[in-house]
Each structure stands twice: as structure tokens, then as C-alpha cells.
Design a protein around this motif. Structure first.
Motif, mmCIF file in Angstrom:
data_model
loop_
_atom_site.group_PDB
_atom_site.id
_atom_site.type_symbol
_atom_site.label_atom_id
_atom_site.label_comp_id
_atom_site.label_asym_id
_atom_site.label_seq_id
_atom_site.Cartn_x
_atom_site.Cartn_y
_atom_site.Cartn_z
ATOM 1 N N LYS A 30 -2.828 16.340 4.172
ATOM 2 C CA LYS A 30 -4.143 15.942 4.671
ATOM 3 C C LYS A 30 -4.913 15.189 3.591
ATOM 4 O O LYS A 30 -5.591 14.196 3.858
ATOM 5 N N ASN A 31 -4.820 15.678 2.360
ATOM 6 C CA ASN A 31 -5.494 14.999 1.260
ATOM 7 C C ASN A 31 -4.856 13.648 0.970
ATOM 8 O O ASN A 31 -5.549 12.664 0.664
ATOM 9 N N GLU A 32 -3.527 13.597 1.066
ATOM 10 C CA GLU A 32 -2.819 12.373 0.720
ATOM 11 C C GLU A 32 -2.951 11.287 1.793
ATOM 12 O O GLU A 32 -2.906 10.104 1.489
ATOM 13 N N GLN A 33 -3.104 11.710 3.064
ATOM 14 C CA GLN A 33 -3.127 10.702 4.113
ATOM 15 C C GLN A 33 -4.323 9.773 3.988
ATOM 16 O O GLN A 33 -4.203 8.556 4.174
ATOM 17 N N ASP A 34 -5.506 10.304 3.649
ATOM 18 C CA ASP A 34 -6.682 9.453 3.531
ATOM 19 C C ASP A 34 -6.512 8.432 2.413
ATOM 20 O O ASP A 34 -7.002 7.297 2.511
ATOM 21 N N ARG A 35 -5.817 8.849 1.349
ATOM 22 C CA ARG A 35 -5.572 7.910 0.257
ATOM 23 C C ARG A 35 -4.686 6.763 0.743
ATOM 24 O O ARG A 35 -4.913 5.593 0.398
ATOM 25 N N LEU A 36 -3.690 7.073 1.579
ATOM 26 C CA LEU A 36 -2.823 6.032 2.130
ATOM 27 C C LEU A 36 -3.605 5.085 3.022
ATOM 28 O O LEU A 36 -3.483 3.861 2.909
ATOM 29 N N TRP A 37 -4.436 5.650 3.909
ATOM 30 C CA TRP A 37 -5.193 4.789 4.827
ATOM 31 C C TRP A 37 -6.150 3.881 4.059
ATOM 32 O O TRP A 37 -6.312 2.708 4.401
ATOM 33 N N TRP A 97 2.861 7.438 12.136
ATOM 34 C CA TRP A 97 1.633 7.984 11.565
ATOM 35 C C TRP A 97 1.583 9.513 11.698
ATOM 36 O O TRP A 97 0.523 10.122 11.575
ATOM 37 N N GLY A 98 2.727 10.161 11.929
ATOM 38 C CA GLY A 98 2.780 11.601 12.163
ATOM 39 C C GLY A 98 2.113 12.435 11.091
ATOM 40 O O GLY A 98 1.712 13.581 11.337
ATOM 41 N N ILE A 99 1.970 11.888 9.890
ATOM 42 C CA ILE A 99 1.275 12.597 8.819
ATOM 43 C C ILE A 99 -0.140 12.979 9.235
ATOM 44 O O ILE A 99 -0.693 13.991 8.804
ATOM 45 N N ALA A 100 -0.749 12.178 10.106
ATOM 46 C CA ALA A 100 -2.116 12.446 10.558
ATOM 47 C C ALA A 100 -2.188 13.689 11.432
ATOM 48 O O ALA A 100 -3.266 14.274 11.605
ATOM 49 N N GLU A 101 -1.048 14.094 12.010
ATOM 50 C CA GLU A 101 -1.022 15.267 12.872
ATOM 51 C C GLU A 101 -0.562 16.524 12.135
ATOM 52 O O GLU A 101 -0.483 17.597 12.715
ATOM 53 N N SER A 102 -0.270 16.364 10.854
ATOM 54 C CA SER A 102 0.188 17.508 10.062
ATOM 55 C C SER A 102 -0.993 18.397 9.685
ATOM 56 O O SER A 102 -2.096 17.924 9.423
ATOM 57 N N ALA A 145 0.833 -1.204 0.000
ATOM 58 C CA ALA A 145 0.000 0.000 0.000
ATOM 59 C C ALA A 145 0.872 1.260 0.000
ATOM 60 O O ALA A 145 0.590 2.228 -0.724
ATOM 61 N N ILE A 146 1.928 1.240 0.796
ATOM 62 C CA ILE A 146 2.826 2.399 0.851
ATOM 63 C C ILE A 146 3.523 2.599 -0.494
ATOM 64 O O ILE A 146 3.670 3.735 -0.980
ATOM 65 N N ALA A 147 3.941 1.484 -1.100
ATOM 66 C CA ALA A 147 4.608 1.582 -2.406
ATOM 67 C C ALA A 147 3.672 2.190 -3.447
ATOM 68 O O ALA A 147 4.070 3.074 -4.232
ATOM 69 N N ALA A 148 2.413 1.754 -3.464
ATOM 70 C CA ALA A 148 1.441 2.298 -4.416
ATOM 71 C C ALA A 148 1.158 3.768 -4.123
ATOM 72 O O ALA A 148 0.981 4.578 -5.050
ATOM 73 N N TRP A 149 1.139 4.115 -2.855
ATOM 74 C CA TRP A 149 0.892 5.505 -2.440
ATOM 75 C C TRP A 149 2.022 6.428 -2.890
ATOM 76 O O TRP A 149 1.794 7.521 -3.406
ATOM 77 N N LEU A 150 3.268 5.967 -2.750
ATOM 78 C CA LEU A 150 4.426 6.771 -3.124
ATOM 79 C C LEU A 150 4.457 7.084 -4.619
ATOM 80 O O LEU A 150 4.885 8.166 -5.030
ATOM 81 N N LEU A 195 -5.733 2.779 0.995
ATOM 82 C CA LEU A 195 -4.930 1.750 0.341
ATOM 83 C C LEU A 195 -4.567 0.625 1.321
ATOM 84 O O LEU A 195 -4.629 -0.560 0.975
ATOM 85 N N ILE A 196 -4.189 1.001 2.535
ATOM 86 C CA ILE A 196 -3.845 -0.008 3.551
ATOM 87 C C ILE A 196 -5.051 -0.890 3.854
ATOM 88 O O ILE A 196 -4.953 -2.128 3.900
ATOM 89 N N LEU A 197 -6.204 -0.270 4.062
ATOM 90 C CA LEU A 197 -7.415 -1.043 4.340
ATOM 91 C C LEU A 197 -7.758 -1.975 3.183
ATOM 92 O O LEU A 197 -8.125 -3.144 3.391
ATOM 93 N N ASN A 198 -7.636 -1.470 1.957
ATOM 94 C CA ASN A 198 -7.973 -2.274 0.786
ATOM 95 C C ASN A 198 -7.038 -3.477 0.644
ATOM 96 O O ASN A 198 -7.490 -4.605 0.388
ATOM 97 N N LYS A 199 -5.746 -3.244 0.826
ATOM 98 C CA LYS A 199 -4.775 -4.327 0.693
ATOM 99 C C LYS A 199 -4.972 -5.398 1.775
ATOM 100 O O LYS A 199 -4.907 -6.605 1.500
ATOM 101 N N ILE A 200 -5.209 -4.956 3.007
ATOM 102 C CA ILE A 200 -5.416 -5.913 4.098
ATOM 103 C C ILE A 200 -6.744 -6.652 3.913
ATOM 104 O O ILE A 200 -6.839 -7.857 4.196
ATOM 105 N N SER A 201 -7.772 -5.956 3.426
ATOM 106 C CA SER A 201 -9.059 -6.613 3.149
ATOM 107 C C SER A 201 -8.874 -7.768 2.177
ATOM 108 O O SER A 201 -9.414 -8.866 2.374
ATOM 109 N N LYS A 202 -8.103 -7.537 1.122
ATOM 110 C CA LYS A 202 -7.867 -8.587 0.126
ATOM 111 C C LYS A 202 -7.047 -9.725 0.716
ATOM 112 O O LYS A 202 -7.279 -10.901 0.414
ATOM 113 N N LYS A 203 -6.077 -9.387 1.555
ATOM 114 C CA LYS A 203 -5.234 -10.400 2.185
ATOM 115 C C LYS A 203 -6.045 -11.276 3.141
ATOM 116 O O LYS A 203 -5.903 -12.507 3.149
ATOM 117 N N GLU A 204 -6.893 -10.649 3.952
ATOM 118 C CA GLU A 204 -7.654 -11.378 4.966
ATOM 119 C C GLU A 204 -8.831 -12.141 4.359
ATOM 120 O O GLU A 204 -9.178 -13.224 4.828
#
Length: 409
Positions: free
Chosen positions: A87-94, A76-81, A26-31, A96-105
Motif C-alpha cells: 500500500k505504501n509502495e503503490q502510491d510511490r509508483l503512481w 494494477w492488482g497491487i491497488a487491491e492488495s 517509472a517502473i524501473a525507478a520504482w523497482l 512516478l508514472i504521473l511525474n514521468k508522463i508530465s515531463k514527457k507531455e
């Protein structure tokens, strides 16, 4: 052809690729899609995520809970920025993480993301007080409700913050975010913004389920199903039903518990229903009487628990277990617990103890209970039958359960 050349030859199977870690993916896709005009300040937040993000997670459907990391680490310091681009980018990261873990689980859609934190022993306060004032307010500052005040909510609506001085309403319960998990075949339910959940207690829950079912080294624990089905367990710190549910599944007639946190009481109620058990909630100043319910929970302080139980017909109770599950220590309830059983019974005393002090503490506890029995002219004996090492609490400190057997024979 030698054996070595055959193994290394073109027909040899290539090693299996290492499974993709969903958080790293997820982080790689976000970057790849980050804006190119990041400033050095923004880049610092990005670097902290890339270098410090965890590789593990726990799913409590529909929430993913991530570990906090090392002391002082805030990956997760980006959430406190306050930066609008981040702010716009952090939600996209979160997402992506949820989506990737959903598929894994493969357990359905996951909608909420949070970072775990320890349960603070004291409620936070911004007031500056003298040491004398602090001593006088020690009780009020203690986090007796075990509220998870440090939970970092990254994504999803976890419910509105509520004043601790105002009891939640039925509407508050309905609008809150609830999660669930299953351990040892038992479903538990809680609202992560308002209630703690201790995953590490799974071992102790399983131990209670087997406490009197299998032949063990303790002959005292061999109780038939008929005797169990006419017995009662008491949990003086019921929480969301950690040990309450184990006693019910064990086959006991009923469990009577005390719990102060209204969110935990509601979680216990929802969990009982999810498991198909009947439950009655008794509010402060309401009369306590025994019905046919599997579980009775008194939503009040347990200081008068003994008085409450003494108001019932003792021949209807036959209390076999009393659980004192408060950490870091539960000793304020021990003397009361020692008076709750009238025949043979077990007291399960939870306490955090230094590893070098456990055997000394075992002897101290045995002497304490023997003294209380003698003081009351009670002819029964008390013995610390077993010390269970549940989990490490800190370096050199164990969460222990001392099983005190009160023997009438």
C-alpha cells in the motif's frame, strides 16, 4: 574505399536512441527502491505490474488515463492488495508514472491516475433475483445514465461516491474532480467518476462540422451560412455535448438537447462556457421557451421531446438535424425524430450493427421511415443517404451512423 566501408566507418552517425517510455522508466525507478524483504505474495503483484503494465496513455488534463489491458488482466492488482508495505509502495509508483508522463507531455502538472474501463450496459446489483423479477426490473437495471462504474481510480481525489438515488447538489458539483480535453478545436469537460467520455467519437464530431460546409457528393447538403444561422438542431442524447457542440460550431442558430444524467448536464454547461457559448438548462416541469441562447438543454427524459417541441412556434425552429446517439441502439426515439423536421432535414441514427448486416439494416431503416411518413400522410420522402462507419465496437460489429435525409421536394 568502398561505399559500404564508408557507411560503416567511424564517421557514420550512430542510430538515434529509442525514446524512453515514461511508464517503463517509472517502473524501473520504482523497482530500484523496493524493499528487499518482499514475500512471494508481494512479488506476484510486482511481477504483474512489470510484465503487464501498458506502454500507452491518454492525458485529460490533469488526469492520466491508462488502458485496462487484455481480458481478465489486472496489472494494477497491487491497488487491491491489503498488504501495508505494498500500500505504501503503490502510491510511490503512481506518483512516478504521473511525474514521468508530465515531463514527457510538457502540458503542466498531472495529478490524477486512473485505468479506463468500458461503460457497463447495466447497473451492478448484489441482489439475487428470480428470472421473472429480473425481467420486471430490466429498465431499472439498465445503465441509462451511462455511468462509468468500472473506472479504476489509482491516485488522486476523484470526489466522494454519491448515491445514484440522490441528485447531486451544487456543492457536489463544486467539490467533484473535473477534467477537460480539446477535439476539433472544441473543449469538452466532464467528471470522470460520474460521466463517460468517448474519445472515439472524434471522427463523427469532425464529420458533422463539415456536413454542410464543403461541397460533397451529396448536393442536398449544400446549405448557405444564412440558412444555417436560422436553423435548429436537436440532440436526443446530449451527453456532455459531443455533437451539440459540433452543431453550434457549424453555425446553427441553436441546439436543443435532452440529457438525463445530471453530471453530464453540468459537464455540458461547463463545456459550453469554456467555448464561449451561451446555455440555458431547463429542469423537469419547467416551461420551455426560446431565447437567445446557443444551447438549450432539458434535464429530463426525452420521451416527451416531441410534445415539448410542438409547444414552440414552428416558424422559430426549422429543425435541420436530429441526432439519436444512444448505443447499442437508438431506435426507440426514431419515430419521434421523424416528426421533428417539417421541411428538409437529416436524422443521424446511431446503432451497433454486424458488418454483414449493415446493408440489410440500411434498407430496413429506409422502409421503416417511408412507412411512418405514409402513415401520417406526409408527402416527403425518406432515404438513407449515407452510412458512416464510426469505429469497431466488437469483433465484426461496427458503430454506424445512418444519415436519413427527409426530403420535402
Amino acid at each position: 574505399m568502398s561505399a559500404d566501408s564508408w557507411v560503416q566507418g567511424p564517421s557514420a552517425r550512430p542510430p538515434k536512441p529509442k525514446p524512453e517510455n515514461p511508464i517503463e522508466a517509472a517502473i524501473a525507478a520504482w523497482l530500484l527502491d523496493l524493499p528487499a524483504d518482499l514475500t512471494d505474495t508481494k512479488a506476484k503483484h510486482v511481477h504483474s505490474i512489470v510484465s503487464g503494465a501498458p506502454k500507452r496513455w491518454v492525458v485529460y488534463s490533469p488526469m492520466v488515463l491508462l488502458p485496462a489491458g487484455g481480458p481478465g488482466s489486472k496489472w494494477w492488482g497491487i491497488a487491491e492488495s491489503s498488504d501495508p508495505v505494498l500500500k505504501n509502495e503503490q502510491d510511490r509508483l503512481w506518483r512516478l508514472i504521473l511525474n514521468k508522463i508530465s515531463k514527457k507531455e510538457g502540458k503542466g502538472v498531472l495529478t490524477h491516475l486512473a485505468v479506463n474501463s468500458g461503460i457497463p450496459l447495466h447497473n451492478p446489483t448484489s441482489d439475487v433475483k428470480t428470472s421473472l423479477e429480473a425481467d420486471n426490473e430490466a429498465d431499472s437495471l439498465e445503465n441509462i445514465l451511462r455511468t462509468p462504474g468500472g473506472l479504476v481510480m489509482l491516485y488522486g481525489n476523484f470526489g466522494s461516491p454519491l448515491s445514484p438515488s440522490q441528485p447531486p447538489t451544487v456543492q457536489d458539483f463544486e467539490e467533484a474532480f473535473w477534467v477537460s480535453t480539446k477535439q476539433n478545436g472544441i473543449t469538452q469537460v466532464w467528471a470522470p467518476r460520474f460521466t463517460m467520455f468517448s474519445r472515439g467519437n472524434v471522427k463523427e464530431k469532425a464529420r458533422l462540422l463539415d456536413f454542410q460546409r464543403s461541397s460533397q457528393e451529396f448536393g442536398t447538403r449544400t446549405l448557405g451560412a444564412k440558412l444555417l444561422s436560422n436553423s435548429t438542431a436537436v440532440d436526443l442524447y446530449a451527453g456532455i455535448g459531443y455533437f451539440v457542440f459540433s452543431y453550434v460550431k457549424l453555425g446553427m442558430k441553436r441546439v436543443i438537447g435532452w440529457e438525463l444524467n445530471p453530471w453530464s448536464v453540468e459537464g455540458l454547461r461547463r463545456g459550453a462556457i469554456a467555448n464561449g457559448w451561451t446555455i440555458k438548462i431547463v429542469r423537469h416541469c419547467e416551461d420551455l421557451y426560446l431565447g437567445t441562447e446557443n444551447i438549450i438543454v432539458l434535464a429530463e427524459d426525452n420521451k416527451l421531446a416531441l410534445v415539448r417541441l410542438q409547444g414552440l412556434k414552428s416558424d422559430c425552429l426549422d429543425i435541420k438535424h436530429v441526432n439519436c446517439g444512444l448505443l447499442p441502439r437508438s431506435d426507440l426515439s426514431w419515430k419521434m425524430a421523424s416528426e421533428m423536421t417539417t421541411n428538409d432535414g437529416w436524422l443521424h441514427l446511431h446503432e451497433n450493427v454486424g458488418v454483414e448486416d449493415i446493408q440489410t439494416r440500411k434498407a430496413e431503416i429506409e422502409n421503416i421511415f417511408q412507412g411512418w411518413l405514409a402513415e401520417r400522410g406526409d408527402k416527403r420522402s425518406a432515404k438513407v443517404e449515407h452510412v458512416e462507419y464510426v469505429k469497431t465496437f466488437a469483433p465484426g460489429v461496427w458503430h454506424c451512423v445512418f444519415d436519413v435525409f427527409i426530403n420535402a421536394s
